[in-house]
Each structure stands twice: as structure tokens, then as C-alpha cells.
Design a protein around this motif. Sequence first.
Motif, PDB file in Angstrom:
ATOM      1  N   LEU A 455       0.827  -1.209   0.000  1.00  0.00           N
ATOM      2  CA  LEU A 455       0.000   0.000   0.000  1.00  0.00           C
ATOM      3  C   LEU A 455       0.859   1.255   0.000  1.00  0.00           C
ATOM      4  CD1 LEU A 455      -2.966  -0.834   2.406  1.00  0.00           C
ATOM      5  CD2 LEU A 455      -3.052  -0.417  -0.059  1.00  0.00           C
ATOM      6  N   GLN A 456       1.988   1.207   0.695  1.00  0.00           N
ATOM      7  CA  GLN A 456       2.888   2.352   0.666  1.00  0.00           C
ATOM      8  C   GLN A 456       3.359   2.625  -0.757  1.00  0.00           C
ATOM      9  OE1 GLN A 456       6.129   2.394   3.492  1.00  0.00           O
ATOM     10  NE2 GLN A 456       4.907   1.378   5.075  1.00  0.00           N
ATOM     11  N   ARG A 457       3.693   1.560  -1.478  1.00  0.00           N
ATOM     12  CA  ARG A 457       4.168   1.734  -2.845  1.00  0.00           C
ATOM     13  C   ARG A 457       3.067   2.301  -3.736  1.00  0.00           C
ATOM     14  NH1 ARG A 457       8.245   3.189  -5.962  1.00  0.00           N
ATOM     15  NH2 ARG A 457       8.060   2.276  -8.073  1.00  0.00           N
ATOM     16  N   ARG A 458       1.850   1.819  -3.528  1.00  0.00           N
ATOM     17  CA  ARG A 458       0.752   2.319  -4.350  1.00  0.00           C
ATOM     18  C   ARG A 458       0.477   3.794  -4.071  1.00  0.00           C
ATOM     19  NH1 ARG A 458      -2.639  -3.206  -3.209  1.00  0.00           N
ATOM     20  NH2 ARG A 458      -1.253  -4.537  -4.490  1.00  0.00           N
ATOM     21  N   PHE A 459       0.629   4.187  -2.819  1.00  0.00           N
ATOM     22  CA  PHE A 459       0.463   5.606  -2.517  1.00  0.00           C
ATOM     23  C   PHE A 459       1.569   6.429  -3.171  1.00  0.00           C
ATOM     24  CE2 PHE A 459       1.923   9.120   0.185  1.00  0.00           C
ATOM     25  CZ  PHE A 459       0.835   9.965   0.087  1.00  0.00           C
ATOM     26  N   VAL A 460       2.806   5.950  -3.111  1.00  0.00           N
ATOM     27  CA  VAL A 460       3.921   6.684  -3.706  1.00  0.00           C
ATOM     28  C   VAL A 460       3.731   6.822  -5.207  1.00  0.00           C
ATOM     29  CG1 VAL A 460       6.397   6.607  -4.159  1.00  0.00           C
ATOM     30  CG2 VAL A 460       5.530   6.079  -1.873  1.00  0.00           C
ATOM     31  N   ILE A 471      -8.877  11.680 -10.106  1.00  0.00           N
ATOM     32  CA  ILE A 471      -8.282  10.493 -10.720  1.00  0.00           C
ATOM     33  C   ILE A 471      -9.323   9.390 -10.695  1.00  0.00           C
ATOM     34  CG2 ILE A 471      -6.326   8.905 -10.669  1.00  0.00           C
ATOM     35  CD1 ILE A 471      -5.037  10.975  -8.668  1.00  0.00           C
ATOM     36  N   PRO A 472      -9.786   8.914 -11.853  1.00  0.00           N
ATOM     37  CA  PRO A 472     -10.772   7.821 -11.868  1.00  0.00           C
ATOM     38  C   PRO A 472     -10.177   6.539 -11.283  1.00  0.00           C
ATOM     39  CG  PRO A 472     -10.676   8.939 -13.999  1.00  0.00           C
ATOM     40  CD  PRO A 472      -9.509   9.428 -13.205  1.00  0.00           C
ATOM     41  N   MET A 473     -11.042   5.714 -10.742  1.00  0.00           N
ATOM     42  CA  MET A 473     -10.610   4.447 -10.160  1.00  0.00           C
ATOM     43  C   MET A 473      -9.938   3.576 -11.205  1.00  0.00           C
ATOM     44  SD  MET A 473     -10.474   2.681  -7.375  1.00  0.00           S
ATOM     45  CE  MET A 473      -9.055   1.682  -7.760  1.00  0.00           C
ATOM     46  N   ASP A 474     -10.447   3.573 -12.437  1.00  0.00           N
ATOM     47  CA  ASP A 474      -9.844   2.751 -13.485  1.00  0.00           C
ATOM     48  C   ASP A 474      -8.421   3.199 -13.786  1.00  0.00           C
ATOM     49  OD1 ASP A 474     -12.143   1.278 -13.699  1.00  0.00           O
ATOM     50  OD2 ASP A 474     -12.990   2.511 -15.302  1.00  0.00           O
ATOM     51  N   THR A 475      -8.203   4.487 -13.774  1.00  0.00           N
ATOM     52  CA  THR A 475      -6.852   4.999 -14.034  1.00  0.00           C
ATOM     53  C   THR A 475      -5.910   4.637 -12.890  1.00  0.00           C
ATOM     54  OG1 THR A 475      -7.840   6.842 -15.233  1.00  0.00           O
ATOM     55  CG2 THR A 475      -5.539   7.080 -14.565  1.00  0.00           C
ATOM     56  N   LEU A 476      -6.414   4.728 -11.678  1.00  0.00           N
ATOM     57  CA  LEU A 476      -5.604   4.384 -10.514  1.00  0.00           C
ATOM     58  C   LEU A 476      -5.219   2.904 -10.565  1.00  0.00           C
ATOM     59  CD1 LEU A 476      -4.707   6.223  -8.200  1.00  0.00           C
ATOM     60  CD2 LEU A 476      -6.616   5.353  -6.848  1.00  0.00           C
ATOM     61  N   ALA A 477      -6.170   2.066 -10.901  1.00  0.00           N
ATOM     62  CA  ALA A 477      -5.878   0.634 -10.974  1.00  0.00           C
ATOM     63  C   ALA A 477      -4.898   0.331 -12.100  1.00  0.00           C
ATOM     64  CB  ALA A 477      -7.187  -0.135 -11.190  1.00  0.00           C
ATOM     65  N   MET A 478      -5.003   1.028 -13.217  1.00  0.00           N
ATOM     66  CA  MET A 478      -4.074   0.801 -14.319  1.00  0.00           C
ATOM     67  C   MET A 478      -2.652   1.159 -13.908  1.00  0.00           C
ATOM     68  SD  MET A 478      -4.087   2.528 -18.106  1.00  0.00           S
ATOM     69  CE  MET A 478      -5.703   1.886 -18.467  1.00  0.00           C
ATOM     70  N   LEU A 479      -2.520   2.245 -13.164  1.00  0.00           N
ATOM     71  CA  LEU A 479      -1.190   2.625 -12.702  1.00  0.00           C
ATOM     72  C   LEU A 479      -0.615   1.563 -11.776  1.00  0.00           C
ATOM     73  CD1 LEU A 479       1.129   4.714 -12.310  1.00  0.00           C
ATOM     74  CD2 LEU A 479      -0.232   5.689 -10.442  1.00  0.00           C
ATOM     75  N   THR A 485       0.811  -6.881 -11.974  1.00  0.00           N
ATOM     76  CA  THR A 485      -0.061  -7.165 -13.122  1.00  0.00           C
ATOM     77  C   THR A 485      -1.280  -7.989 -12.741  1.00  0.00           C
ATOM     78  OG1 THR A 485       1.296  -9.119 -13.612  1.00  0.00           O
ATOM     79  CG2 THR A 485       1.849  -7.049 -14.745  1.00  0.00           C
ATOM     80  N   ASN A 486      -1.210  -8.728 -11.643  1.00  0.00           N
ATOM     81  CA  ASN A 486      -2.323  -9.585 -11.249  1.00  0.00           C
ATOM     82  C   ASN A 486      -3.304  -8.893 -10.311  1.00  0.00           C
ATOM     83  OD1 ASN A 486      -1.215 -11.735 -12.699  1.00  0.00           O
ATOM     84  ND2 ASN A 486       0.080 -12.317 -10.949  1.00  0.00           N
ATOM     85  N   LEU A 487      -3.156  -7.583 -10.153  1.00  0.00           N
ATOM     86  CA  LEU A 487      -4.027  -6.847  -9.236  1.00  0.00           C
ATOM     87  C   LEU A 487      -5.445  -6.802  -9.810  1.00  0.00           C
ATOM     88  CD1 LEU A 487      -3.952  -5.175  -6.577  1.00  0.00           C
ATOM     89  CD2 LEU A 487      -3.710  -3.138  -8.023  1.00  0.00           C
ATOM     90  N   SER A 488      -6.387  -7.325  -9.046  1.00  0.00           N
ATOM     91  CA  SER A 488      -7.772  -7.369  -9.512  1.00  0.00           C
ATOM     92  C   SER A 488      -8.477  -6.045  -9.226  1.00  0.00           C
ATOM     93  CB  SER A 488      -8.525  -8.511  -8.834  1.00  0.00           C
ATOM     94  OG  SER A 488      -8.631  -8.265  -7.438  1.00  0.00           O
ATOM     95  N   GLU A 489      -9.667  -5.906  -9.817  1.00  0.00           N
ATOM     96  CA  GLU A 489     -10.445  -4.688  -9.596  1.00  0.00           C
ATOM     97  C   GLU A 489     -10.865  -4.588  -8.136  1.00  0.00           C
ATOM     98  OE1 GLU A 489     -13.699  -4.394 -12.229  1.00  0.00           O
ATOM     99  OE2 GLU A 489     -12.482  -4.406 -14.060  1.00  0.00           O
ATOM    100  N   VAL A 490     -11.191  -5.736  -7.540  1.00  0.00           N
ATOM    101  CA  VAL A 490     -11.615  -5.717  -6.141  1.00  0.00           C
ATOM    102  C   VAL A 490     -10.466  -5.277  -5.248  1.00  0.00           C
ATOM    103  CG1 VAL A 490     -12.466  -7.120  -4.230  1.00  0.00           C
ATOM    104  CG2 VAL A 490     -13.363  -7.475  -6.551  1.00  0.00           C
TER     105      VAL A 490
END
Length: 1703
Positions: A455-460, A471-479, A485-490
Amino acid sequence: MAAECPTASGADVPETTCFALVSYSDSDKDWVLKHLVPNVERDDKIVQLFLKDRDFEPDVSKLDAYSEIARNCDKIVVLLSRSYVRNGACVWELDQALSSGHRLVPIVLSDCDVPQTLRPFGPLVYRAGAGDGDFWERLRDTITGKTKDPSFARGRTKTFPKLPTVLTPRTADVSAVCGMVREARVSLSPMTSAGDRTHALPPMTSAGYRTHALPPMTSAGGGAQHVVGIWGMGGSGKTVLAVLVAQALAQEDRREVFWMTSGRRNSVLENLVDLFADMTCSYLPFTELSDIISAIRHHTHDKDYVIVLDDVRNVEHAEDIIDAMAGRCQVLVTSRDVQVFRALQVSQVHNLKTFEKRESETLLLKKIGLSYALDPFDERRVMVDVILQACGGLPLAISVGAATIQNSEDVNVWRSTARALKSHGPSTKEGTGNRHVSNVLKSFAVSLNALTPALQRRFVLCGVFPDNVDIPMDTLAMLWRTECTNLSEVESQRSAESLIQRSLLLEGRKPSTYRLHDIAQDIARPKLGDEEPSVHRRLIASYRAKLGRSLEDCWDDGYFFQHISYHFKQAGMTDKLMKMFVSYSWLKVKLERTDFFALLSEFKNVELDLPESVVQVYEALTLSGRVLCADKTQLGAQLLGRLTKSTNKDIIQLLQEVEDRSQVALHPCRQCLTAPGGPTIGTYNRLQEAVLCIAVTNALGPKRVFMGSADRTIRVWDLESCRDVSVLLGHHGDVTALAIRKDDAILASGSRDSAVRIWDADRLTLLCTLEGHRGSVNGVAFLEDGATLVSVSSDQTVKVWKLDALPEPQASNVMLSGSHLTPITSIIWPTTKDFEIETVPRTQLLSTSPTESDDARDLPGPNTWLCVSTLVGHTGEINGVCAFHHKNMVTTCSNDNTVRLWDLDSLQSHCLEGHEKAVLDVAITTDDSFLVSASGDRQVGVWDVDTRDLLHKLVGHTDMVAAIAITPDDANLVSGGGMDDTTIRIWKLREGNQVGTFRGHGEGIKALIAVDTEKGRMLLSGSVEATCRIWKLEDAPQDVAPLLGHDSPVYAVAISRKGRLAVSGSRSGELKLWNLHSGETEAVVRSAHSRSIRALAVSEDESMVVSGSKDRKVKIWDVSQDTETSSDIFRSVQPSYLFERSVLRGHVGAVQCVAISQDSKLVVSGGWDNLVFLWNVQKGRCARKFVHVSYGIMSVVFCKQSVVACARDNVVCRWDGLTAEDKTKRTVVRGPSARWLSYPAMMLPDEAKIVSGCPEDERYCQWDRIGRQSLGSCGHPIGSVLTALAVSCDGRTLVSASTAGTITSINLSTSRNDVTHFVTQKEVVARSELKKQTSAITILETGTEGHTVFLTGDVQGAVKMWRTDRGADVVRYVKDRFEVLGAALGQITSFCNLSRHLAVSGSGGGTLAVWDARERRRRDCWEAHDAVVTDVVTTDGGGRQTILSVPNTRLVLSASLDRTIKLWFVSASSYQPLHLMFLPRDCPPALRLATAPDGCHFVTGSVDNKLRAYDANTFELVKEYPSDYYGVNCVGFTADGREMMCSYSGGFLGVWDFNTGECVNAKRDNTTRRPDTWCHFSAVVPDTCQVGPIVVTGDSQNKVTVWDYVTGDVKHCLQVPNRKLRRCSQEVTCVTVTSDGSRIVSGSADMTLRVWAIAPSGETNLLCQFTFEHAPRAAVITDTGKICVGLSNGQVCFLQLKEPVIV
């Protein structure tokens, strides 16, 4: 009209019923009837819908019914679908809905391109399933107003930032800020509203510099009174407090509050455009900051909005937004930087302090989830104290710190959090300057460390996003998937929720979006370090891989197209970014998915050196900004029109891509728009009428511009920013002259109202008014001493005024050129009743009603100007004056073709002769050595002042030279063309050679001035087209290359059927032949006609051209390939020539249309004279002559063995059997009613004036005999037009009625016309019987109590009597203000007075009636004529004076459409016919009558533009007075009977010498030539086309009508979109149609050419459009889609209709 007007007056309708009009297309009819009606209209009758297929009456036009209901309903439901946006009638309905001011309820039924006008309306409602009850309930609640669902909100949703879920109310702070706002509001009285704010634009000192005193924060009463501030350190809760204050003001004070966030990334232009859309619920294209600021000022001048400006960082941007507010509007500013408030001079600033311990503890516990206070012995109690001490009372720090405690019962979690916060160092409260060790940063760091490494890395990673964006959720998940690469939408959603719980992410303003607090951004971005570019690249690659295609085809997630260029820049991929900037695919999709501002900001935000190709694209986009804001589909066409001549390979590739993709339906074949990189700096275009004069301050530093206009105002604006400073009102006529004193302290203005006004140029207040001239003041000038002012006038005099001069009793008479003069010694003291000042809030006006003591105290000397000399020498109107710089001399120019030098010491003058026509302007070099003059002979004269020799005659202009200016260094002179010549030419003054030409104005130049500024030398040019252009004037000026075309407006174009040749004709009579394949000129005939060419046609075999002209001639030209011809009347460029074969004479009016038969043996022509000639081409003579039943024939066409001609009033005549003269049959068909540009008018003989209505608005107009015009308001609603008026015998009272049904009176004897209302607009709406338009008015007598009695007649024949002392302000009910005297048969057409209480009326039924105001009844009524009575007048009868010995008797003349004029003896009790005259067959019916004062003659006015004088005794024709103008509105004699005055349609005035028949004067105000000279443009299509026999008509009501000329039925009504034009009274300027009738082309005054499609099924679509820089005046289209267009500036443009794209 419709079923019932939408009111709740019906007995079976509840009072709470809400009426909603539904706008939908025919294809959506089933959905409306099956789903919408049953689900919205229920038994409770709370909602009633109005449907065009159910509730409109069948015998009433649906468009008319829609317009009326749209004005009176409660809501308008708009059903959007593909068929809706493609249907012309639906687009018109949408435009009416937007302009109605009612709340819209838009519903999208299918995937379609939402119209641009609805884009600012926020989210739209999409159709739910038929059984979705929740949707129907929300819809009903929205229609009835029970809910404020933002999806249905009117205008853009005015949303505030979301408040935290856990909130500690700051009641004291909210009360304090609200108190400041309310206190400041009290100080903003209405008198100081329109901009009396000291912060805006401070007064200028004598040196020209602005004073910027920065008062301390505690100063009382100073600074920006309408600005309140909230200051607090980062994280203190400023935004939350501002939201609470905004909610309180909206709920408690009922004020409208608007929210704007400034922040780091701030585009003030975009913010202001959005704010304007919020305020007005409409979208208008703005590309210049000065324009949007002026628009908001104008809108808010009577408003009391509150604008919250949150998180201000940039002071300049905040100043721009604050300065845009006017009226009693207030701005609430929040900032963490105290210097922001000092710079803005905000005197009331609330210091938001940190929480006290109790408040901090409450917030902490609530945030953790504890609803109770901790026990003192609770172990967690100690931890609370540690946490609060570390957070320092900052709400944001407390919230972030509390977020780390996920388990409120776990003491270990409390302990670890407290230890972490404490270990980061001691608390600090240094404020925002030491942010890296602040309490908030500590909390963020602790909260971040408590997360898992993932989670720290995702925040950074979130640090790669730009500041202050959602920032749309889809864009955040794409980043995040770029590393996992295996990060799911949930899992992505859970990660975002975890970051929100830790307060590291915030919820965005849109659903499913997030944003970072700027402090969180400062933490995340540094942690990325050197890997930041690679993260940006991975994000770009993810987008590219999303669909595996190019970036242009990428999915629209609400972020990509808005911000991807930012990531390219940060990734270091600038080469790719530059390629995107010159990629049409990217530019197009970027514009479609975002807006013009987002597209332009990409270029601005790069902050790199841009390649030449990118600069060209950016400048081209900027030039086309207004067009692209309104219509995105024109991107490719606009690029083609501006960049075609570019040699840059990237640009060539870009244009090729435009051609290949064929996404734009209209492609310019050659450059037809201004190319980027020219000398134009900017354009000031916020005027309503022509720019007539310009003055600029002299001192160094910021320049202030004063601009006089034909709208009677003086505009004051800042040259550097183009922002308005003020608008000075006071003149009652056009402001024709301006001069500013050398010290910039005093401004003098001259006007057509014969007055000179003196203004304080610093405080912008009126000082005094100088009267004495008897004509228009055309020039004013200050002498070097500053105490002498010279004014010149059309009365042929020069007046010298002295400041603080005393009369000299011993003054001797002045002898000049043999004239005996007596000095005038009148003093005009300043008065406050002669003026008013309307300020546009940028500067503080210290007093709008100055007193004499104020002026005497503040001015350097007594405020008195005295006329000491009146000089005479010119024999014509004096047009201008210029003062010498070092001598006590002035020079003047006149219509007598001379220039005079006046020595004011000796009072002697010297005449300079050399021009052949009127001299219109003069200027003198700064060393007084040379004088330059501009003349109507198309030449500029350069004179030696000492020797008085003419040194040079500069030749180059193609029409009159109207303005002249000299550069400050005396090296160059600048001349501006008038009328047809719209060029600005730069010359070397001493050498006399031309060094440059500027082009860009569409109409004649009226004013020029060259000034030196801090940014270099500039030239200001004012034009009749109501614009002032600013040019860069260098030593070697950059030449603006001419575009293809003529030197004067093009009124006729034609193309051959083969599509190889085109021909164009101009107003100057020039004829040009064009090669359509090359776009080059093949032949030119300079003087093909002596007057403007109005009609052209090309034969099918391209061997012949036919032209028709205003010189009443038809000419046949041979198109020859003979290269050995030696004729000198043409100039050949290509191997094609024009040779005059024959001249055909016969028309007695302007030839308006011509056509050639298919075999090229016959030519047909039609003109204003109602004649249609059939010409034999081979013999060169008339074969047949036909008489049309109407005048002003606009189009003719051959149809097999027939000729069809359409007149301007939509009457079609068809002549069949052309080969046999005795068997020719004429068929007459009357089409839809056409509006003539006629208006009520009457003559005032004693004052030699005409008072009339205006054809385009609700004002009245007064003309005198020399053409001076003054306009005034009658108090009618904006948008209405006068239908009737009358002036009392003493000339003091004007009574008028309008199309809105209102009736008013005003007093003409006062400068301020106080309006008395007899029928108000509100009463007309409430009572349907008052909607009957008044068609005639007469004023009878003045009663003993000072009131006036007048009669009105309406369109149904009713005559009512009114008294001026019984207006709406005195009598409450309208029925008690009048008495009905009776009625006549048909519409009352005219009145004339028999005595003080008797009047005679004429009616549409052919009757005359006598009305008695004393007995309040109709005395008599008889059938006088067999057709409509057009006019009635009284006469003394010449030799029949004996008849008039009976009291209360007069002779009455009546004219009728039955072609008769009758003379009647009329008394109070009887009538008797005395004479009957039948007009000749070739003479049209008389529409207007006037009798000479001696009663011996009377004059008639007819539709053939002729006045005819008859002997009153013999009724024989005495003389005819032909005119080039049309539409006689009124005619009358002056009191002495020597002259006649006539008012024509379109605002023209003619003055005739009755005895000689000479036209003494013929003028139009402001010398403008606007399109209202022609009312209707038509094109006739033969009955062989697929859509049948049709006529296509364009009119002044913004409509293109398609109707059947066999039956007269309307087939289609194509409504041109309303662009809210500045000054266009007529919209459609030309129409043309293909031979099969499937494509219609219309040009309009908004400079746009539109192509419409008519399908065989009858469906009409707007295919495409292209916007020029000038209005199209003529157009023609071939069946292959080639279009030729002639513009008002003389351009001839060629366009190709590609595969159409529905817009």
C-alpha cells in the motif's frame, strides 16, 4: 395557439399543477406516448405535459405554438436522440428552450452527440427501463420542483467540495466570517456597485503611473471592500470553513454561491468560462480573458452573488477573478499565505486558528470511532495527549493521525501511533513556510508508515498525477497494475479505500474518483525520485496496450485525454508529444473528448521551445478559437483555411491527413482565413456599433484607450490587457471626436448631438458640457497650452474655447475672409442632469454625480470653458481638426475639398487646395513641418507647412481614404480606407512610397492612431464593423497578403454546370472569371457595370456569362479563348477572356436576378421594379415583358416552357407558354408570410424631423434633415419591435406600441425619457386579449389638466381611447385605463386628425370611420375602397378653401391597394366624396400619403421606391422622385413646404427639393452597410427536381424556409442556430440550392455557411458548416458539391462538400 396556455386557471386543474413542454423528434413519438406520458401524467394531475402531436391546434403553426408555450410553461423536457440532434426543427426548439430562461430537464434516449449548448449543463439523465419506477418518480419530482437532483439541475451544477464524514462544527468561525460578508455587503450600496472598488484599476497620476498603496491588514475601510479573506496554515481547515460559510449564506441569506478552486494548477480563463456558464446556465465561446471578464461584469452588475475562491496561490489570477465581479457580488478568498491578502488589499481577513485541546480531542475520538470521552484513568488518555501535542491542533493532522488507529480498543495501536508521532520531532507552528517539518507532514508520515509495503508503494505511485485533479478508479488501478499485473479490480478498490481511511487519498468531486491533498502530493512525489519518468512511461504504455491501437483510439476514462500530455512531458517523451501536436487525429479526438481550452492548454503547459510547425498549429487554433468553442467539427476546415500556404513538411502532412480522413464536410480549396504569424496583436470587439474615434493617453507606462462609438458611448479600456475600465454615457448622438490633453488630465468629446463634453480623464467623470454648434461636432483638439480647445462642426464653423477665460467687453469684431463675426460669450456650467456614467468595474469612480465644489477642489483651475471665437472659412461640412505641437495654430479639413491652416493669434486662415473630393482627416508631424490629409478622391496628400506646397499624392487606395495617422517618430504615415476599401496602408512620409499593407477589417476604417508602448510601437484601427484592431507597427511592417477576391463586397457569384468556371461580381461593378480547378483568376473586367453587380449566371456550355446590376442594365458576355484579342477592357491571366456582347436595357430598378435557358438562347431577368424581361440572346433585345404582382424580385428560373419568379414578400408568379405570346398564362401563388423591414414613422414638419421605430429593436429613432440620428428607449421589452407610434403636435409626447403588446409614452423634451406604461409585458402575458398588436396610434388633444388623449387601433379593428395621466403606475387594472370606442372592419391601418377631438381611421376592410373622443363613440363608418386602406391624411384642399368654412370639417385623402386615391369632405356628422383618381397600370398602389402645407399638392410613396407629386386640384402627376432605396415608411413636408423628407426601410433617409426634384440628402446612419438592406433571399428550383417545385427563402428572422410554389405550402423550416450575435439585425444573407433540390446552402450574418440536406422522405438535416472571418453575401453550389462564396470584405472562396458528417 396550443390547447390551453400553460396556466393553472382551468377549473379541472389543481392550482399546484406543473406544466411541462416536451421537445422531441418524430422518431421518438412512440416512446413519448407509450412510456413518458403514462408514467409522468397521472390521475393526480400534478404534472401536465404539452405535446406537439396531441395538444397543439392543427391550424396553428407548430413553431409558433411551441414558442408561446415555451415562454409560459414551468419546465421544458428535452428528449435527446440521434434523430433529435440531426433535425433542424428540433435544434430550433432546443435553442428556444435555452433562451426561454426556464429550467430544462434533459433526457438522453440514445447514444448521440450532445449539443454543445447543453455541455455546461452537467450530468444528463439517461433513459431507464420502462418499469423503472424510481426513475419516473425522480423525474416527476424534478419537474414539480420537489427535488434538487443535480442530474436535472438548470445550468451547471454548483457543487461544493465534499465535507469530511467526521466534522467538528466551527460555529464561532462560521459566524465571524458570515458577519464579515454581511457587513461588507452593506457597504456595497447600489450606487457603488458597478465597480466602485479601489483595488481594481487605481486612478492614474499625471505621470501616467498607477498607484498601488498596500494598506496594512488591520486598516479599516480601505482596500477591496467586496473581498473577505480566510487565512490559515496548511491543514487548518480553510476549505471546510469556506464550505460551511457558503452553505450558511445560501440557506440563511438566500444568496447564490459559486465555488472555484485556485491551487497550483490554475487556468483563470477556464475557471471564468465555467463560472460564467454556472451563472447564466448557458455556454458562450470565449477565447480571450478580457472578453470573459467583461461578460461577467455585464452579467453581475445587478447581482449579489458570492464567489468562493479557495486555496489562492497566484495573486495575478486571483485579481483577474476578483476584478470580474460587479454589482454587489462578493468574493471569499482562502489562502495559507498572508501576503496574498496584502497584495489583494483585503481589509477584512479572518485568521483561522488551530483547535483548542477540547475541540482537538473531540475530533480525534470521533475520527477513531469513539462516541464517548475517555476516562481520566484510561491508559489511552495519556496517548491522546501525546497525539494531540504532536498534531498541534491542526484538523488535517489530527484526522490523518487518527486514521492510523484502526482498532480503538487496542492500547498497543494507540501507543505505537503516539510513539511514532512523537519521534518525528517537536511540534511546530511556524505556518506554511516550514511545511517539511510541520505537524501535518508528521501525521502523513506516520499514517504512511503504518501501511503495508504494497500500500505504501501504491500511494507513492500516485505522485505521478498532476496537482488538483480527479483520478478515476480505473486509471488508478491501471497505474498500480504496472507493477502488480495480477491486481484485480476488487483489490484495487480495497487499496483505494484503505488509503482513504488513512486520509492519504480524498474522494473526488465526481463519482468513483479520487484526488491527493497537496501535502500528500509533496510526500509522494519526492519518494519516487529518479524513477518518476519511468513510471510515467509505464502508465503511457498501459494506455497504449489497453486496446492495442494508437493513442487516439484509446478508451475515454475521464483522465487520459485530459492529462496524457502531462505524462509525456514528465516522461521525457517530448518528441512524441510534438508529433501529437501536429497530428490531426490527436487534435480532433482531444477536442472532441475535452474542449477547446483543454486543447490549447496542452500547448501552453509544455513550457518548452516549440518547433515551428507546432507554433503554427497553436497560432491557427488561437485564431479559430471562437469558432472551435462553438463548433468542434470545424477543426479540420479551420486548419485548412489558415495553413494551406504553409511550406512546413509537418503542416503539409497534417493537412493531407485532414483531407484523407474526410471528417469535415466542407473543405476550403485554398486559404480563405487569416494565416498565423501576422502583425495583428489583438482585437477589441465588445462594441455594438461602429468605432468612430480613438484617443490614447500620452504618458509613458500603461496606456488607457478612449474609444467613441456610434452607440453614443465612450469606451475606456486598458491597452495592454484589453480589459474594460469604464463606459461613459452622456451624449445623445454618435460620439464622433475625441481628444485628450497632453497631461492626460482632461478628455474632450464631440458628438452628433452638437455638444462638446469635457471629462476628467483620470476619475472618468463629466465636468461640463459646451454648447454652441448647430451641427454635428466632427473634431476636437487641445492646443499645447492645455487651456485652449478647438472644435469643428458640420455647421461649417470652427469654435475656440478657453479654460477659465473671462469675457472681454472691449473685444473687437473679427474679420476673416470678408466675414463679419461676433464672438460668443456664453458659459455652460456643469450640470448633473445632462449625463450618466455606466461603469464596468475595473476602476474606482469616486463620484458619479460630481458637485461643483468637488470639481473646483480637485481640478487645477476653475471648471469653466468659454467660447472666445467662432471662425468661418469653409464652405462645406468640416470633418476634422488637428492642433500644431509648437504653434498656436490648427488645421481643418472639409467637404469643400480643402484644408485650412488657422492662426489663432491673428485669426487668419490659409487654404490648401489639391484634392478633388472631400477631405476627411488631417494630421501633423510632431515638428510641425509636414501635414498629411486623407480624401475621398482615394489619395493621401503630404504638404509642406511652411511653403504650403503639395509634396506627394499617395495613390494606392481603391476607395475613399477615411482616416490618417502619423507615427510618433514622424517617419511613417498610416492611412485607412473607407467604404469598400478596408485596407490599412503604411507609407514613408518623406519619400512617399508604400512600405506595407494591413488587411483584416471587414468594413471601412474610421479611426487610426499610432502609439509607442513598453512593448513596442502599436497601431489602433477602429472600423465600422464595431471592432478595434491592435497591430504591431515595426520599422519594416509585416505585409498582410491579400486573399483571393475583389476590393469591395461580393454580392453575386455563379458556377457553370460543368464545374470548371466561376464568375463573381462586386459592389464596385468589377467582374471576375475564375478557374475552379486552379482557383486562379482567368479574366477581370474592372468596370463591367457602373454600379454594384447583383446577379450572375453562366451558360451550361461555359460560353456565356450574364450579369445584372444596380445600374439597371443586363449585360451578356462571351467567354472566349481567343488570345489575340486586343480589347483593353479586361486583363487576362489565363487563356480565357470576357468580351461584352450586348447591353440590355429596360429595367427601371436594380436588376436582382438573372437566369439562362438550357439552350443558351434566352435570358430572363428580374428586378426591384416588378418587371421580368425575357431576352433574345442572339438579337440582343427584349422578347417578352412580364409584370409581377409584387416588387423586389429576388430569383428567377426557367422551367421547361415556363418562367418562375419569386419576390421578396414570397409571392411567386409563373408564366406558361412562352413561345406564344397570346397564350401566355400567369399563375400567382403566395407563399409563407414574409416580414418586410418596415416600421412605423411620422414626419414632424415644424422640427424638420422624422420619428420612427427601428427595424431591429425596441427603440425609436429621430432623424433631422441633414441625416443626424439619435436613438432612445420607449420602455418596451428587449427583442420587440415598434408596431405603431405617434407624436403630439408640440413634439413633447411620444406614444408607441410594440410587438410584445405593450403600450408606453415618453417625454421627448427631457434628456432622460421617463416612461409611462399603459400596458406592461406582465399584463400581456396574464391577459390573452391584450396580445392583439396595436397597428395605429393618433394623439388628439391636451386636456385642461395637462393630460393627453390618444387613440389606438389594433389588428382586429378595435379602437380604444387612453389618457396619459392614467398609466399603470396610477391605475392598477389595465381595463380601467382605456375605453373601447368601437370597431372597424379589419385591421386599423392609419389615423388622421380632423380636430382636437375627432379622428378618421382607415382599415384593412376598405372602410373609413370617424371617431369622437369627447362623446367616446364612433360617429360614422363607410365603405370607401374595395381593398385595404393604406393611408389617410388631412388636407386644406388647395382651391377648395370655401368648403372648409364649416367648423370641424376637413378634406381627407385616402389611398388603397385597389389602386385608387380618393378625396373626401368629412365633418363630425357626414362625409362626401369629392374626387376619385385611378392610378395608371404601371404605377403601384400608394402606400404613404403626405400633403403640402399650402394644400396645393400631395405626394405618394410606393413599393417601386418612387415618390410622386400630384396637383391637389387636378390630380395630375407633377413630378417623380426616384430612389435607390426601398420600402417607403413615411413621407412628409417641412414647414415651409420646400423640402420633402422620406424614411425608407433599412434605416435610410432621403431629403428632396420639392420644386427641383433634386435629392438634397440621402444618408444612412454611421455609413454602415449592413445586411438589413435586403430582407429576403430566395432560390427557385424547377419542378423537375426530386423534391418537387420548391422555393428556398432566407429571411431576417433567422430562418430558411422551403415551400412549394405550386400550392404555397411550407415543406420545411430550417432554423439557423442562435449565436447571440452582437449587431446583426438580419441573419440569413444568402441562399442557394442544387438543381435536384437535395442540398441547400445558406449564409448568415454570424459569418457561417451552412449546408442542409433534404431527403426524398422529407427529413431535413444540417450536414455541415464553415465559419469565415466575414459574412457571406452570395453563394452558389453545383451538383458535384463545389461551392463558391462571396464575402462582405470582397473575398471569393471555393469550398468542396465532402462526405457529410452530421453535426
